[in-house]
Design a protein around this motif. Structure first.
Motif, short mmCIF file in Angstrom:
data_model
loop_
_atom_site.label_atom_id
_atom_site.label_comp_id
_atom_site.label_asym_id
_atom_site.label_seq_id
_atom_site.Cartn_x
_atom_site.Cartn_y
_atom_site.Cartn_z
N ARG A 1 0.80 -1.22 0.00
CA ARG A 1 0.00 0.00 0.00
C ARG A 1 0.84 1.27 0.00
NH1 ARG A 1 -3.98 -0.56 4.74
NH2 ARG A 1 -2.25 -1.66 5.68
N LEU A 2 2.17 1.12 0.00
CA LEU A 2 3.07 2.29 -0.05
C LEU A 2 4.21 1.95 -1.00
CD1 LEU A 2 3.83 5.09 1.23
CD2 LEU A 2 5.25 3.78 2.82
N PRO A 3 4.41 2.77 -2.05
CA PRO A 3 5.55 2.53 -2.95
C PRO A 3 6.86 2.76 -2.20
CG PRO A 3 4.01 4.17 -3.86
CD PRO A 3 3.57 3.89 -2.47
N ALA A 4 7.88 2.00 -2.53
CA ALA A 4 9.17 2.08 -1.84
C ALA A 4 9.74 3.49 -1.85
CB ALA A 4 10.15 1.10 -2.46
N GLU A 5 9.55 4.22 -2.97
CA GLU A 5 10.11 5.57 -3.05
C GLU A 5 9.44 6.56 -2.10
OE1 GLU A 5 8.79 3.91 -5.61
OE2 GLU A 5 7.11 5.06 -6.35
N LYS A 6 8.28 6.20 -1.56
CA LYS A 6 7.60 7.10 -0.61
C LYS A 6 7.84 6.71 0.85
CE LYS A 6 4.07 8.90 -3.59
NZ LYS A 6 2.68 9.24 -3.76
N ALA A 7 8.62 5.68 1.08
CA ALA A 7 8.93 5.25 2.45
C ALA A 7 10.15 6.03 2.93
CB ALA A 7 9.17 3.74 2.48
N ARG A 8 9.98 7.31 3.10
CA ARG A 8 11.10 8.21 3.41
C ARG A 8 11.72 7.97 4.78
NH1 ARG A 8 7.32 11.51 0.65
NH2 ARG A 8 8.04 11.89 -1.45
N ARG A 9 10.90 7.71 5.77
CA ARG A 9 11.46 7.45 7.11
C ARG A 9 12.30 6.17 7.11
NH1 ARG A 9 6.31 9.64 8.56
NH2 ARG A 9 6.56 11.43 9.92
#
Length: 183
Positions: free
Chosen positions: A155-163
């Motif tokens: 449900r979250l693309p890897a590029e948006k997993a900033r933390r």
């Protein structure tokens, strides 16, 4: 919506392990412990929101030490962080020997609860207000665990997993500076 302190969500429960709670090895059944932990987490979630809350997920369950018949099980929970309609609740478990009153840490898990209205639909929850450095650290860790949950569930693309990316970069940097990895 006004932020609520972590302390208002805290719950402490105690249970005693009786023969009906045991597995074939004479230890507390893992499912029974998870049931008690779910109840403890539900109380924390409902104290935080003043609403009915339902279990959405259980993550990072650690069974570190078996709990034996006759021991007292102490469960402590609190809301670490709230998101739009969900919350992460941390539950820690200790076994207490009633004769010596000694305690040992046995289990930890992170529950996700969602607040719902009278028709079972998710509703917004108040944010959490950390008041101590420990609560602030748990607050930050909860955001990283949420990103990991969303990433693993697709449900979250890897590029948006900033933390998570920042945490991994810190780990990689510290590992490259470690004398053990340079030898």
């Amino acid at each position: 919506m006004e932020a609520r302190p972590v302390r208002l969500s805290r719950c402490v429960m105690t249970e005693i392990v009786i023969p009906n709670d045991l597995n074939g090895l004479g230890n507390l059944l893992g499912g029974r412990l998870l049931h008690w932990m779910d109840l403890c987490a539900a109380i924390s979630a409902q104290r935080h929101t003043n609403r009915v809350c339902v279990t959405a997920a259980v993550d990072f369950v650690e069974f570190r030490s078996p709990i034996r018949q006759g021991e007292i099980v102490v469960l402590e929970s609190q809301v670490n962080r709230a998101f739009r309609t969900s919350m992460e609740i941390e539950v820690n478990v200790w076994a207490e020997d009633p004769r010596t009153q000694s305690r040992r840490f046995c289990n930890r898990a992170f529950y996700t609860f969602v607040a719902v209205d009278e028709e079972g639909r998710p509703v917004p929850v108040p944010p959490v207000k950390p008041e101590t450095p420990e609560e602030q650290e748990r607050y930050e860790q909860a955001a990283r665990r949420r990103e990991l949950r969303l990433l693993l569930s697709g449900r979250l693309p890897a590029e948006k997993a900033r933390r998570l990316q920042a945490s991994l970069a810190e780990l990689a940097a510290s590992a490259s500076e470690s004398p053990e990895t340079n030898s």
